[in-house]
Scaffold this active site. Sequence first.
Site, PDB file in Angstrom:
ATOM      1  N   ASP A 130     -12.719   9.200 -80.690  1.00 55.42           N
ATOM      2  CA  ASP A 130     -12.107   8.116 -79.921  1.00 55.42           C
ATOM      3  C   ASP A 130     -13.195   7.267 -79.278  1.00 55.42           C
ATOM      4  O   ASP A 130     -14.312   7.742 -79.046  1.00 55.42           O
ATOM      5  CB  ASP A 130     -11.241   8.691 -78.788  1.00 55.42           C
ATOM      6  CG  ASP A 130      -9.922   9.281 -79.289  1.00 55.42           C
ATOM      7  OD1 ASP A 130      -9.511   8.985 -80.422  1.00 55.42           O
ATOM      8  OD2 ASP A 130      -9.312  10.046 -78.511  1.00 55.42           O
ATOM      9  N   ARG A 182     -10.829   3.367 -87.078  1.00 52.46           N
ATOM     10  CA  ARG A 182      -9.516   3.095 -86.479  1.00 52.46           C
ATOM     11  C   ARG A 182      -9.712   1.856 -85.595  1.00 52.46           C
ATOM     12  O   ARG A 182     -10.607   1.836 -84.745  1.00 52.46           O
ATOM     13  CB  ARG A 182      -9.048   4.257 -85.598  1.00 52.46           C
ATOM     14  CG  ARG A 182      -7.804   3.888 -84.777  1.00 52.46           C
ATOM     15  CD  ARG A 182      -7.606   4.785 -83.549  1.00 52.46           C
ATOM     16  NE  ARG A 182      -7.289   6.144 -83.891  1.00 52.46           N
ATOM     17  CZ  ARG A 182      -7.569   7.180 -83.097  1.00 52.46           C
ATOM     18  NH1 ARG A 182      -8.224   7.009 -81.955  1.00 52.46           N
ATOM     19  NH2 ARG A 182      -7.233   8.397 -83.453  1.00 52.46           N
TER      20      ARG A 182
HETATM   21  P1  FDA Z   1      -0.107  -4.425 -76.852  1.00 55.23           P
HETATM   22  O1  FDA Z   1      -0.680  -3.780 -75.635  1.00 55.23           O
HETATM   23  O2  FDA Z   1      -0.207  -5.902 -76.990  1.00 55.23           O
HETATM   24  O3  FDA Z   1       1.398  -3.953 -76.968  1.00 55.23           O
HETATM   25  C1  FDA Z   1       2.279  -4.436 -77.968  1.00 55.23           C
HETATM   26  C2  FDA Z   1       3.657  -3.839 -77.705  1.00 55.23           C
HETATM   27  O4  FDA Z   1       3.624  -2.427 -77.909  1.00 55.23           O
HETATM   28  C3  FDA Z   1       4.148  -3.990 -76.259  1.00 55.23           C
HETATM   29  O5  FDA Z   1       4.785  -5.220 -76.064  1.00 55.23           O
HETATM   30  C4  FDA Z   1       5.080  -2.815 -76.128  1.00 55.23           C
HETATM   31  O6  FDA Z   1       6.308  -3.090 -76.731  1.00 55.23           O
HETATM   32  C5  FDA Z   1       4.423  -1.752 -76.941  1.00 55.23           C
HETATM   33  N1  FDA Z   1       3.537  -0.885 -76.137  1.00 55.23           N
HETATM   34  C6  FDA Z   1       2.195  -0.871 -76.108  1.00 55.23           C
HETATM   35  N2  FDA Z   1       1.727   0.085 -75.296  1.00 55.23           N
HETATM   36  C7  FDA Z   1       2.813   0.685 -74.769  1.00 55.23           C
HETATM   37  C8  FDA Z   1       3.010   1.768 -73.846  1.00 55.23           C
HETATM   38  N3  FDA Z   1       1.970   2.427 -73.302  1.00 55.23           N
HETATM   39  N4  FDA Z   1       4.259   2.124 -73.543  1.00 55.23           N
HETATM   40  C9  FDA Z   1       5.320   1.485 -74.097  1.00 55.23           C
HETATM   41  N5  FDA Z   1       5.208   0.452 -74.971  1.00 55.23           N
HETATM   42  C10 FDA Z   1       3.976   0.064 -75.305  1.00 55.23           C
HETATM   43  N6  FDA Z   1      -7.824   2.777 -76.958  1.00 55.23           N
HETATM   44  C11 FDA Z   1      -9.131   2.978 -76.727  1.00 55.23           C
HETATM   45  O7  FDA Z   1      -9.715   2.301 -75.895  1.00 55.23           O
HETATM   46  N7  FDA Z   1      -9.808   3.940 -77.435  1.00 55.23           N
HETATM   47  C12 FDA Z   1      -9.214   4.693 -78.386  1.00 55.23           C
HETATM   48  O8  FDA Z   1      -9.865   5.542 -78.999  1.00 55.23           O
HETATM   49  C13 FDA Z   1      -7.825   4.471 -78.632  1.00 55.23           C
HETATM   50  N8  FDA Z   1      -7.164   5.197 -79.579  1.00 55.23           N
HETATM   51  C14 FDA Z   1      -5.871   4.842 -79.927  1.00 55.23           C
HETATM   52  C15 FDA Z   1      -5.245   5.486 -80.963  1.00 55.23           C
HETATM   53  C16 FDA Z   1      -3.995   5.066 -81.379  1.00 55.23           C
HETATM   54  C17 FDA Z   1      -3.337   5.751 -82.538  1.00 55.23           C
HETATM   55  C18 FDA Z   1      -3.353   3.974 -80.719  1.00 55.23           C
HETATM   56  C19 FDA Z   1      -2.028   3.470 -81.186  1.00 55.23           C
HETATM   57  C20 FDA Z   1      -3.959   3.374 -79.646  1.00 55.23           C
HETATM   58  C21 FDA Z   1      -5.203   3.803 -79.224  1.00 55.23           C
HETATM   59  N9  FDA Z   1      -5.824   3.236 -78.135  1.00 55.23           N
HETATM   60  C22 FDA Z   1      -7.144   3.497 -77.898  1.00 55.23           C
HETATM   61  C23 FDA Z   1      -5.040   2.397 -77.188  1.00 55.23           C
HETATM   62  C24 FDA Z   1      -5.137   0.930 -77.547  1.00 55.23           C
HETATM   63  O9  FDA Z   1      -6.431   0.460 -77.289  1.00 55.23           O
HETATM   64  C25 FDA Z   1      -4.134   0.088 -76.734  1.00 55.23           C
HETATM   65  O10 FDA Z   1      -4.410   0.222 -75.365  1.00 55.23           O
HETATM   66  C26 FDA Z   1      -2.681   0.457 -76.974  1.00 55.23           C
HETATM   67  O11 FDA Z   1      -2.436   0.799 -78.307  1.00 55.23           O
HETATM   68  C27 FDA Z   1      -1.767  -0.748 -76.628  1.00 55.23           C
HETATM   69  O12 FDA Z   1      -2.092  -1.841 -77.414  1.00 55.23           O
HETATM   70  P2  FDA Z   1      -1.204  -2.396 -78.628  1.00 55.23           P
HETATM   71  O13 FDA Z   1      -2.099  -2.607 -79.779  1.00 55.23           O
HETATM   72  O14 FDA Z   1      -0.051  -1.524 -78.876  1.00 55.23           O
HETATM   73  O15 FDA Z   1      -0.763  -3.848 -78.181  1.00 55.23           O
END
Ligand code: FDA
Length: 313
Positions: A130, A182
């Site tokens: 990560d 990733r």
């Molecule tokens: P965005 O934040 O724009 O959200 C898009 C939509 O997704 C929102 O409108 C909502 O509907 C939904 N959503 C997102 N987060 C939500 C929540 N917590 N609860 C409910 N709904 C939510 N970060 C990092 O810094 N280091 C890492 O190693 C990882 N590893 C990682 C693995 C995996 C498999 C995922 C999916 C994510 C990570 N992350 C991470 C976290 C990532 O950086 C990010 O903070 C979250 O995925 C939220 O961003 P989105 O891309 O979903 O978009």
Amino acid sequence: MLRSGLLWLSERAGIFRLVRTNPLARRLAARFVAGETIEDAITAVKDLNAAGITATLDVLGESVSEAREARAARDAYLATLERVAQVGAQSHVSLKLTQMGLDIDEGLCIENTRAIIACARSFGLFVRIDMEGSAYTERTLRLYASRFHPEFGDAVGIVLQSYLRRTSRDTDDLIAARGRVRLCKGAYQEPPEVAFPKKRDVDANYISCMERLLEKGNYPAIATHDEKIIARAKRIARDRGIAPDRFEFQMLYGVRRDVQLALRREGYRMRVYVPFGTQWYPYLMRRLAERPANVAFLLGNLMKESLRRRGSA
Ligand code: FDA
């Protein structure tokens, strides 16, 4: 403001003592965390597997300050890998280098991480490193590129965060090195010098890096719940003849299960990040920071709980 506050709170270990026993906090944590034990986690993975979804298990913990804790975290990962192999669960593992002792001694961190990757490889499994806050980006990428990737090849992968200004360059470097990436947006509190402050720029950078990874990357993982970006990924793949088995989507446990299942039904690969263990507080706070809707409710309850305790002390 709220996001910054939550991310600040995520680093305050003292607050965890208050939160740990709070029933509401525990209920909220249960939405994002599979439980406190390996067996809880295996049950969650098996449920996902039954729906055709694979997993990556995260033994919660980060920023350890004693060698003993880092070795205990290593052992917890080794036990997890053994259990995954034993029950035939479809799951990899994800770990953080600060949990392996990066803040204590780089040699210790390398030794612990190598033991986990070697064990995973012996079972035909994969380890994702990560990405943490930007204070660790350079070291994490350096250790991946100089130590783990040369020794273990495709048994280990790394994470890039599109909110970082440097990530476009890192994407090209990792594509050239055939690293397994990733791509996520990034979950930590970062200054504007290193990270784009505007969501618009973070998303644009995500799409630009994703496009290159899908076209030229080594089995990239598109980690997001953002439906616009997911639609874009599908369009890029379709238009450029990139088969659905050349990449995978990834999401977090407890987030957008509807989208997870829909993608699976459409024939895409889907992996869910499943955290478990007792150290769930910083992880929960980062999830709240991403979607602050539940926060007012949680804070109100915590305040009441703390007043009640003071009253009875
Ligand atoms: P965005 O934040 O724009 O959200 C898009 C939509 O997704 C929102 O409108 C909502 O509907 C939904 N959503 C997102 N987060 C939500 C929540 N917590 N609860 C409910 N709904 C939510 N970060 C990092 O810094 N280091 C890492 O190693 C990882 N590893 C990682 C693995 C995996 C498999 C995922 C999916 C994510 C990570 N992350 C991470 C976290 C990532 O950086 C990010 O903070 C979250 O995925 C939220 O961003 P989105 O891309 O979903 O978009």
